[in-house]
Structure formats: C-alpha cells, structure tokens
Design a protein around this motif. Structure first.
Motif, mmCIF file in Angstrom:
data_model
loop_
_atom_site.group_PDB
_atom_site.id
_atom_site.type_symbol
_atom_site.label_atom_id
_atom_site.label_comp_id
_atom_site.label_asym_id
_atom_site.label_seq_id
_atom_site.Cartn_x
_atom_site.Cartn_y
_atom_site.Cartn_z
ATOM 1 N N GLY B 79 0.820 -1.210 0.000
ATOM 2 C CA GLY B 79 0.000 0.000 0.000
ATOM 3 C C GLY B 79 0.849 1.253 0.000
ATOM 4 O O GLY B 79 0.624 2.180 -0.783
ATOM 5 N N SER B 82 3.458 1.507 -3.297
ATOM 6 C CA SER B 82 2.801 1.813 -4.572
ATOM 7 C C SER B 82 2.213 3.219 -4.546
ATOM 8 O O SER B 82 2.239 3.929 -5.555
ATOM 9 C CB SER B 82 1.723 0.774 -4.881
ATOM 10 O OG SER B 82 0.787 0.737 -3.839
ATOM 11 N N THR B 83 1.724 3.652 -3.373
ATOM 12 C CA THR B 83 1.185 5.015 -3.306
ATOM 13 C C THR B 83 2.294 6.044 -3.455
ATOM 14 O O THR B 83 2.110 7.064 -4.124
ATOM 15 C CB THR B 83 0.442 5.225 -1.975
ATOM 16 O OG1 THR B 83 -0.608 4.275 -1.897
ATOM 17 C CG2 THR B 83 -0.138 6.623 -1.891
ATOM 18 N N ILE B 142 -0.047 -1.473 -9.472
ATOM 19 C CA ILE B 142 -0.933 -0.585 -8.717
ATOM 20 C C ILE B 142 -0.549 0.874 -8.957
ATOM 21 O O ILE B 142 -1.400 1.729 -9.183
ATOM 22 C CB ILE B 142 -0.904 -0.922 -7.213
ATOM 23 C CG1 ILE B 142 -1.491 -2.325 -6.991
ATOM 24 C CG2 ILE B 142 -1.705 0.096 -6.408
ATOM 25 C CD1 ILE B 142 -1.472 -2.786 -5.557
ATOM 26 N N THR B 146 -2.956 3.876 -10.618
ATOM 27 C CA THR B 146 -3.563 4.805 -9.665
ATOM 28 C C THR B 146 -3.032 6.231 -9.739
ATOM 29 O O THR B 146 -3.544 7.103 -9.039
ATOM 30 C CB THR B 146 -3.395 4.311 -8.210
ATOM 31 O OG1 THR B 146 -2.031 4.004 -7.990
ATOM 32 C CG2 THR B 146 -4.260 3.108 -7.935
ATOM 33 N N ALA B 204 -5.054 0.955 -2.505
ATOM 34 C CA ALA B 204 -3.976 0.076 -2.959
ATOM 35 C C ALA B 204 -4.013 -1.252 -2.206
ATOM 36 O O ALA B 204 -3.803 -2.320 -2.792
ATOM 37 C CB ALA B 204 -2.624 0.767 -2.779
ATOM 38 N N THR B 207 -6.731 -3.263 -3.667
ATOM 39 C CA THR B 207 -6.352 -3.799 -4.976
ATOM 40 C C THR B 207 -5.395 -4.978 -4.821
ATOM 41 O O THR B 207 -5.536 -6.008 -5.486
ATOM 42 C CB THR B 207 -5.691 -2.698 -5.836
ATOM 43 O OG1 THR B 207 -6.537 -1.555 -5.826
ATOM 44 C CG2 THR B 207 -5.473 -3.173 -7.252
ATOM 45 N N GLU B 208 -4.425 -4.806 -3.924
ATOM 46 C CA GLU B 208 -3.474 -5.907 -3.694
ATOM 47 C C GLU B 208 -4.217 -7.160 -3.250
ATOM 48 O O GLU B 208 -3.949 -8.263 -3.728
ATOM 49 C CB GLU B 208 -2.446 -5.485 -2.645
ATOM 50 C CG GLU B 208 -1.341 -6.509 -2.401
ATOM 51 C CD GLU B 208 -1.698 -7.608 -1.400
ATOM 52 O OE1 GLU B 208 -1.108 -8.699 -1.488
ATOM 53 O OE2 GLU B 208 -2.582 -7.385 -0.529
#
Lengths: 325, 279, 548
Positions: B79, B82-83, B142, B146, B204, B207-208
């Motif tokens: 999370g 990827s963010t 991701i 995003t 995220a 999604t993961e």
C-alpha cells in the motif's frame, strides 16, 4: 452544427483510444520476458515448434517491429482479436458470447446502486449529524473499506450455506427448469447474491458522494435565495440542492460504469458467474494472454462508450456545458 | 498543534489512528510476536479456531494467526510503496502540466485521460500476469493504474496557485521558477494531496488483496488476499480461513480511511466533513 | 413632515442579539439593537465589513443558522419573527418580505431556467397558474429586453446587471411590503449600479413598499436613501434622515466614515517634468481566443486593443475602467506577467522594447517595475513569514540574509508597520496591514515604477483612505512613477495626475485628471462620472490636497 461536432469528436476519441489500447496491448506482450510467440501461445503445453511457427506467421513475428504493429492494428480494427490458444476459438466470439451475462450482472448491480445510493445519501445530507446520518455513514464506510470478494464469500456463507435461501454459484440451476417464467425466476435467484455483492460497494460509494456533494451545494448562495423566496424545505432540497448536487455524481457514475468489468472479474470468480470477468479469470489461470488482451480491449471500449453516454447526459443535466460550446 | 487539536476533534479519526498504529506495530514486530514461518506446516490441516491455534489452521496445516500477523507486512508495504510511486508520478505530471500550461499541459492531460480510460483493474491484472507475479510487479501495476487522479488533483491545484497573486509577486521579484514551484506553490498544494494519498493507500491495499485473491500474489509470501484466495475451495467447510484475513483487510482499510478523513478535517478545515471520493 | 411620527413601523426590532460562530473576533454579530423600519421608505443600514448589518437583515428573513439564533424581538404585523414557527416564517418570506443579495452571479440557480425560478415564487405561495404571462410582465417591468426569450434562458447567459434585475423581479413578484437588499450593487459596475438603484427607487415609489438597503457606501445612501442607520461592531451608533446624518453627523464614527468617502476632487495640476518619459507604451494589443472542443468554433475576445500611454517620473497615471475593460490585462502586460500580441513598451534607460525581451534579458529589469496587487489575502503566501515575503526579491538578487533583515526592517517602518512583525505570518494581520506588507514587498527592490492593480478596492473605506495616503506619500518621497489601475473614478481623482479611461480594451480618453474628470469630452467618460453614486451630496472642495 454543434451536434455533428459532438458526434465527430467522440468518433475521433473512440478511435484514438482503440488505437492507443491496441498499441499498448502490442507492447505489453513484448514486455513479457521471453519469446512473444511463446508468451502468446501460453505456457501450458501447446508450445510445440510447429505451433510456434504458426503463431509467428499469424502475427507476423518474423517481420520487422513496425510491420508487426501495423498488422496487429489492422487485425484489431477488423475485429479480428486472434484466437484463444486454449480453445482455438476466435477471441471475439468467446467474449461476445459471455458479454450478456456480465451486462446482466453489472447492469443490475449498477442500477440498484444508482437508485439506492443517492437516495440514502440525500436523506442523510438533509439531516447532517442525525442518528440516521451517522449510522449510514459508518455502514457506508465499512462497505467502502471491505474487499468485494470477501463480502461475496460471507454472503454465500450466510444465505446459501447457513440459511440455504439462495444458490451460491452459477447463473442457472444444474437441472434445467421448465418454462420461460420459471427459467427467468431461476436466473433472478442466482443473480441476487452476486448483484448485491457488487451493488453494496457502489451503494457505499454513492451514499458518501451524494452526501458530500449535497452538503457542499447547500452552502451556495442560490440556496439562500431559494429559502428567501419562501420555498418549502423539501422543494429547496430537491429542486435546488439535489438537482445541482447530482451533476458530479453523474460524472462519477459515468466514469465508473466502464470500469464495472474490473469489479465483475472478482465477483464472477467468487460466484462462478459465466460472464467475461470469469472468462478473464480463466484466461489468466491458463495464461491465455490473447484472450485476456481481448477482454481488456473490449472493456476499454465500454469505458469509451459510457464516457460518451455520460457526456450526453451531462449536457442535459447541466445547461452550462452546452452553453459554453 | 492547531492541527493535532482539529484532528483530535474527529472521534473516528482518533479511533482509526489508534487502530492503524496497532496494525503498524504488529507488522513491524511480526517476527517477534509470532516467530514462525507463516508458510510452514504447523499442525493438522483445517483445525478450527481455539485450542493450540487461536485462529485455526488452513488446508496445509499452516497457522492462520501467523498468516494474519505476517500478512500485515505485505499489505502495508505494498500500500505504502505503490502510493509513494503513484504520488511521485502523479504530482510530477500534474505539477508540470498545471504550472506550465500550454501544449505541455495539453499533452499531459491527454495522457492522463488515456490512463483513466483504461479499465484499471484489468490493466493491473494484465501487468502483473505478464511481468510474472511478485512484489515488484504488483507494486508497479498498482502505481501505474492509480497515478491519474493524483495528477489531476495536482494539476488543478497548481493551475489555481499559478495564477495567485503571491506567485505573480514572486515572479516579479525575480525568484527562479524552480524555487517558485518548490517553496511558493507546493507547500500550498500539499494538504489536499496528502489527504488523497492517504486514501489511496487504502485503495492500494484493497487492490493488492483482490490481485492476491485471484492468485496473482507473490507465491512465496503470505498476504491476506492470498489467504482468502487459497482457501476459496474449502471456505464453506472452514469459515475461519476467509473470515479472519477478510476482517484484517477491512479493519486496516477502514482505519486508513478514518485517518484520511481526519487529516482532511485537520488540514482543510473549510472542507470539513466533505472528503471527495477519488474519480 | 417628519417621517418618524408617521404611522406604525412596518418592522420593529427591539434588543436584537445574534451570536457569532465560535472563533470570531467578538461574541455577538448583532449586539442588542433597536431599529424601526417605516413603511414606504428606504432605510439604508451602513457599516464596514463585520459591523453586523448583513446579519441583521438575515435575522429579519429568518435565515440565520439555528445555533446562532438571536434573542430580542422582531415585530412584523403583530407577530414576533424570532421564534416564529418555521412554516409561518416561510409564508412571510418571498410573499410579504422579499430579499436580494450581493452576488447576482451566485444568487441564481445555475441549472434552472430564469422563468422557472420566478414561477416558483408564485407556485409555492399558493398563486394559481398559469404563470407565463405574469413572469413576462414582471421581467418587462424590470426593464429586461425580450422577456419572452429571456424567460427561457439560463442564468449563465445573462450579464451581472440582468441577473440582479431577475433577482429583483423574483423578490417583487408578490408585491411584498418590505424588500431587503443586501449590498445589491456592490458586485456591479458603476453604470449598472446606477440603473439598478434607479430601478429599486422606482419600484419602491410605485408599490409604496419599504426597503432596507444594506450598504458600505455612503454614495449609495445619498443616491437613494430616505433614512440611515450607521452600524459599528454590532451596534447602531447613529440613526436619522439621510439629510441629517450626511449633513450633520453626530457620532465620531459616522464622521470618520464620511470623511473617508473618496470624493471627486480636483488635484493641483502637476507641472509636466520634461525629458524622456519613465515608461511609455504604444499599440499594446492582446487577444484571447478559446476553442470549445476539437471542432467547436473559435471565439476571440480583444482584451486590449492598441493601447498606449506615457508616464513621467514622480507622476501617477490612472487607468480607469469597468470590469472587462482590459485595464488589469494591460497592467499585467506592462509587468510582463502576460504576453502581448503586439506593442512597444519602453522603460527609460533601456534600448529595447520590453515586450521583445527574452526571460534572460528581462530578469535584471524586473526589479525596476514592481506591482501592488488587489487582494490582500491572495497576494501574500499564507505559509511564509512577512520577512520571507518582503525579502524574497532581495534574496533572489543575492543579498545576504543579515543585510536583508536590516532592509526589511527599514521597509516595514516605511509602510508604518512594526519591524517586529517580520517574524509573523500573514494571517496575523488585517486587510489594511496586509496591503502595507504588499507595498513593502513592491518597494524592496527600489523600483522606478509601481503598477498598483486596484490596491484599495478590497478594503473598507476608512482603511482605503489610509492606504491611499501611504501610496501617495511614498510615491512623492521616492519619486516613483505609478500606474494606478482602478474602477473608482473618485479614487483616481485623489491620487492620479493623469487619467486614461478604458472601455472594451481601448483607451477612449486620456489626459490630465483635471481635464478628463471635470471636462470630459467622450460620452463614455461622461457616463462614468454621471454614474458615481451620491455625486451631488459629496461635492468636494476645490483642489483639496491628497493626503491627511
């Protein structure tokens, strides 16, 4: 002729997206490590030399990259999405066969969510910080935070395994039921759980969005004007606040509509629903990339289509948009 | 301090912050709390909760509790990373487009719009499947799907700020463009971006979990989504295999959302209670 | 005849108190006021921002948020409006008391046709349909063109003045006994303001209704008012007929306000200093074009067209115009924040056309032309200290922090601010103080020319006067050339040696202030001067000095 310009603009846009996605697809396959022919043929089994050569010829993989790209684009534009390496059938056929099931599921869930979500959100916004509002916000946040597939599994546990009320998977009973009406009812019974699963998440989204949008609109000057005119509160809330607050919701709903297939993959997998989401999952499992790319392309087209619909609806809902043009 | 006070006024945010802090501590200290390999067989398969295994065992006899504790690491890490990547791409694209305008803006907006047209979840699946499943490919996928909302937000913030009079004053004072972006514009654009970023971590993680559920996770590392996906065939007999990891995901995502709303109230007091859902 | 002995008041306010939301600068927005509103007369409630005048109006309408609800009584037709059942109050709103607001742009529902919005008033007060004819008649009575077509229009296609007429039509639809107008012309251009005030006056005379007009502008009071109440800090400090209060104010605050009202006064003519002009412009042109969508038609707006002027050292040139006249665009072109399509701008001592310079050549010249902005809130970065704001140019030009600190202290003293304020953030200052900080920033680089873009239009009148004095004083002492952009002819008359009048992108008249403002040759200039509210009442002394 603004209408003509509008249509033309969308045709150009749709073509541009198809082209861009096609090119993206083309390079995605080549992004994978190893021989694209092997990738396209799938890892599982079928990759004997003769078959690989066949694939190379089909996709012109022995040609220079630019020629390959041109061939690929030409194929896609004639709706020739190639063949599935698992079944040997044309990808386009497989997708269009499954499309109705997906449209039934996502459409039901979506219409359901679009009616219930904004309605609940609007009621909450009319009495902010009331018990109903607080409770609804908590519930909405919980569903917003919960993975869709997990909700699906829990619903099956409760309503199929424990209570035995509804069938846990499929779109029809194993033993075919007789008669059109009974058949329809059978499908509806199968539809309820997956549609609710998918719908709950979107209801949560629309409840939050509608409430936020209405609270924001309620602070605008013209709402004060409406009250100064002596309109009853319900009229202020509907004709003045909700009417304008719906515009961002329409925008959002349009953006979301095209992305529904994404959510459908998970739900169709959980409920073994025979749509393109399930198809994509199977393709994924069998490394049938060509089929997966086809699903990708078709869902992108759906996004473009729904964006266009949204644009038209927005022009009706918000005269300022058409006014500027 | 004003900030902390406003944050603390939102009870949900405080609860979320505490829950999130506990989950983070659990993730960091996982090897100390449950010092076993969560992928190893510990007992008989499909033992229900209670007794030796508080949360039961799965079909391979693995300890579900150990999976939950260790799985927190993967969820939070994916999370967060990827963010951060998505934010870096999004803010750069949005800042350049919004600040410079003109044809650069046109081009970047078109690219962003294109990425928003792509059905994001299917695109993510494709990316992971083609890059071969693993941590790196999930994070990349991701991030790739995003960043557009961040770019749009950053663009509109920068565009608005670029025309603000204090930025014009800085231009007239001879301050360099780079300095204007970094020290005049960015600090004023940062709070809505932080709020959106915090909410994106939640998305995220969801999604993961969905990718892992579909079998696209890293096969060598335990994650909550993977646990539910792997137990899918037996979930009717062994409810605990899906209920506990699902709860873990829901609580984590809920906590992050609550914190995000609290941040919004505290950073943008004029928008109190009106978190925008990302589009 | 003394109006105050006539009949019973229409509305009698007694000991009205409205609380402010928490965190305000005081506890009560309205602090125990008594006020009688006579039928058939225009009562102006005057005050600066935050005086509680608008809150009073909202209290009468029952539009004050519940938690702030007031104590005291507002008696209307035998009933106390405070604590009146919501449904009863609603029946009064729109039918017996109408209200119009400041921002006609925001006060109409953007997605509902104008006719429908007027129709609603009839429908929800139980007037049976059909309404079309009544709506058309009403729009026609408001002096709106082609009411049949306009009825079908959405607000976005109307001008500001037209929207305010629609608002008035809506408020007057059911012939109320009282109309509350909350700063109805503040957002409008002077020429439109004059028309709207005339419309209100006429409507009042025809219907014999009472009007409460909230305003900050004594010009408007003189133009239209019968009676006036002056508010300060939530209290009424003075009350009387317009003639009494304007002619013989009894309260100090009223006197201060009246003294601060800018007057169209002649300035002593400045002798033309010879030699080359400090800044001159020729043929400046800027066109905006926008295209809607990929295939939409291209629309062009000529923002500035063939504008030229010349500015001497130590002099002030005023650029006057209504909104959309291109005056701000011209200012931003001169300082090169915007790029012009054509034109020639020369600065003394520079060989080349400023508009042709690339950013590299321009950089060293930027410091010679600085700008003071309109909005005291948007023009200071809220996240930087006053020192950083004022010193940014000095530091960018390589001055050491220690030297910059000394220089900033000097500058703050120059604009009459405590040098200790350098360490604080902008939010610690009032609008007037912020504007002083902006002026200090503009002076930091010792410019030759200051371009001031509406520097006082966002400020209350009493503060306006002080900031204007400061600007005039600095300009004299530092011998600056100043380009002064304003929409207010009275302000221009106070500070400008020369005036250029702009209309739709063109300069229509230019010359010494004494000529342009007192012997105008162009119709448009005459119209502007004629539109100044309360011109007769504020006939100023001849050739008064600018400052003091």
């Amino acid at each position: 002729m603004p209408q003509l310009g509008f249509v033309l603009q969308w045709v150009v846009k749709a073509l541009a997206v198809v082209l861009a996605i096609t090119i993206l697809n083309f390079f995605l396959i080549r992004l994978a490590p190893g021989d694209p022919a092997v990738v396209m043929a799938g890892e599982a089994g079928a990759a004997d030399q003769q078959f690989l050569d066949q694939v190379r010829r089909d996709f012109g993989l022995d040609q220079p990259l630019a020629v390959q790209l041109a061939t690929y684009v030409k194929n896609v534009l004639t709706l020739d999405l190639g063949q599935s390496f698992r079944t040997g059938r044309p990808v386009a056929d497989m997708i269009f066969e499954r499309l109705p099931a997906t449209l039934l599921l996502t459409g039901t869930a979506y219409v359901f969510a679009l009616i219930v979500g904004p309605l609940l959100g609007a009621i909450a916004a009319m009495r902010p910080r009331s018990v109903f509002d607080s409770l609804l916000m908590v519930v909405a946040l919980v569903f917003y935070a919960t993975p869709i597939f997990w909700v699906g599994l829990l619903l099956i546990l409760v309503f199929s395994v424990q209570l035995g009320w509804l069938p846990p998977f499929g779109m029809q009973s194993m033993i075919p039921v007789k008669g059109a009406l009974a058949g329809t009812l059978d499908v509806i019974r199968h539809l309820i759980l997956p549609a609710v699963t998918l719908g709950l998440f979107y209801i949560a989204v629309y409840v939050r969005l509608t409430r936020a949008s209405m609270l924001e609109t309620a602070t605008l000057d013209y709402v004060k004007t409406a009250r100064a005119k002596g309109l009853p509160e319900w009229r202020v809330a509907t004709a003045h606040i909700l009417r304008t607050a719906l515009i961002p919701i329409i925008t959002f709903a349009g953006l979301q509509a095209g992305h529904l297939v994404g959510g459908a993959i998970v739900v169709e997998t959980v409920f073994a629903w025979p749509g393109i989401g399930r198809l994509a999952f199977d393709a994924l499992f069998q490394r049938d990339y060509n089929l997966l790319l086809g699903v990708f392309l078709i869902s992108a087209l759906m996004v473009v289509f729904f964006n266009m619909v949204t644009d038209i609806v927005l022009r009706i809902a918000d005269p300022r948009i058409a006014g500027r043009a | 301090m004003e900030f902390l006070k406003r944050f603390a006024e939102n009870r949900g945010a405080v609860v979320g912050a505490i829950a999130l802090a506990l989950i983070v501590v659990m993730a960091i200290t996982a090897p100390l709390i449950v010092p076993i390999d969560p992928m190893s067989t510990r007992g008989r398969p499909l033992l229900p909760p209670g007794g030796e295994f508080a949360f039961g065992t799965d079909m391979l006899g693995r300890d579900v509790l150990a999976g939950i504790v260790h799985g927190a690491r993967i969820s939070l890490m994916i999370g967060l990373i990827s963010t951060v990547i998505a934010a870096a791409i999004g803010v750069s694209v949005g800042a350049i487009a919004g600040f410079f305008g003109g044809w650069i803006d046109d081009l970047l907006v078109r690219i962003t719009e294109f990425f928003q047209t792509i059905p994001s979840f299917i695109f993510a699946i494709l990316l992971v499947a083609i890059m071969t499943p693993g941590l790196a490919s999930i994070v990349t996928a991701i991030a790739v799907v995003t960043w557009p909302p961040i770019a749009r937000l950053a663009r509109s913030e920068f565009m608005g700020l670029r025309r603000r009079e204090f930025v014009e004053a800085a231009v007239l004072s001879g301050v360099s463009r780079f300095r204007i972006i970094v020290s005049e514009v960015l600090p004023n654009a940062v709070s809505p971006l932080i709020v959106m970023g915090s909410l994106m971590i939640a998305t995220a993680i969801l999604t993961e979990s969905a990718l892992s559920f579909l079998g696209l996770g890293d096969p060598n590392r335990i994650s909550w989504g993977y646990m539910i996906g792997a137990a899918r065939t037996v979930f009717r007999q062994a409810w605990w295999l899906s209920v506990f990891p699902g709860l873990a995901i829901a609580v984590t995502v809920l906590a992050i959302n609550l914190v995000g709303e609290g941040l919004n109230d505290a950073l943008n007091p004029h928008l109190k209670g009106r978190v925008r859902i990302q589009t | 005849m003394n109006p105050r002995v006539v009949a019973e008041p229409l509305v009698a306010i007694e000991n009205l108190t409205v609380r402010l939301p928490e965190g305000g600068d005081r506890l009560k927005a309205v602090d125990g006021i008594d006020l009688d509103i006579a039928p058939g007369r225009i009562l102006c409630v005057v005050g600066e921002s935050g005086s509680g005048k608008s809150m009073t109006a909202h209290a009468i309408m029952g539009l004050v948020p519940k938690p702030l609800v007031s104590s005291g009584t507002i008696r209307f037709d035998g009933e106390n409006l405070i604590g009146l059942a919501a449904e009863k109050h609603r029946a009064i709103r729109g039918r017996r008391i109408g209200m119009i607001f400041q921002e006609p742009m925001a006060a109409l529902n953007p997605v509902m046709r104008v006719g429908r919005q007027i129709e609603e008033v009839f429908r929800f007060h139980g007037v049976p349909g059909p309404y079309d004819e009544r709506v058309v008649k009403l729009l026609d009575a408001m002096g709106l063109p082609e009411p049949e077509l306009l009825r079908q229009a959405f607000p976005f296609s109307l001008s500001g003045g037209q929207r305010q007429r629609v608002m008035i039509a809506m408020a007057l639809a059911l012939d109320p006994e009282l109309l509350i107008a909350d700063e109805p012309t503040t957002a409008l251009d002077v020429t439109t303001q004059k028309q709207i005030l005339a419309l209100l006056k006429r409507a009042q005379a025809e219907r014999g209704m009472g009007i409460v007009l909230i305003t900050h502008d004594f010009g408007v009071v003189a133009e239209i008012g019968d009676e006036v109440a002056v508010m300060q800090h939530g209290r009424i400090v003075e009350r009387g007929t317009v003639a009494e209060v304007l002619g013989n104010p009894s309260h100090d605050y009223t006197r201060t306000l009246l003294a601060a009202v800018p007057k169209l006064a002649k300035r002593p003519a400045v002798d033309k200093t010879g030699g080359e002009p400090l800044l001159s412009a020729k043929g400046v042109t800027k066109t905006y074009s926008s295209r809607t969508g990929l295939f939409g038609p291209r629309r062009t707006v000529e923002a500035v067209r063939d504008a030229g002027f010349s500015l001497a050292r130590g002099q002030t040139l005023g650029i006057v115009g209504e909104s959309g006249s291109g005056k701000s665009t011209l200012a931003r072109i001169i300082v090169r924040l915007l790029t012009a399509d054509a034109g020639d701008v020369r600065l003394a001592g520079v060989e080349r056309n400023l508009l042709d310079l690339g950013s590299r050549d321009l950089a060293p010249l930027r410091r010679r032309v600085q700008m003071v902005f309109q909005d005291p809130f948007a023009s200071l970065n809220p996240r930087r200290t006053v020192f950083e704001i004022v010193a940014q140019g000095l530091l960018a030009h390589g001055m050491s922090r220690a030297d910059a600190r000394r220089r900033v202290a000097e500058l703050l003293e120059l604009v009459a601010l405590d040098p200790a304020s350098a360490l604080r953030y902008p939010n610690a200052f009032s609008g007037g103080q912020r504007q002083r900080i902006g002026i200090a920033r503009a002076l930091a680089l010792e410019p030759d020319v200051i371009v001031a873009d509406e520097p006082v239009s966002a400020l209350d009148v009493s503060i306006q006067a002080r900031v204007l004095d400061l600007l005039a004083d600095l300009q004299r002492r530092l011998s600056l050339g100043m380009l002064f952009i304003t929409h207010d002819l009275r302000v221009a008359a106070q500070v400008c040696d020369h005036v250029a009048v702009m209309q739709r992108g063109r300069i229509v008249e230019m010359g010494p202030s004494a000529d342009v403002l007192f012997r105008p040759t162009q119709d448009y200039t005459k119209l502007l001067i004629d539109s100044i509210p309360g011109r007769g009442a504020f006939a100023a002394p001849e050739a008064g000095p600018t400052a003091n």
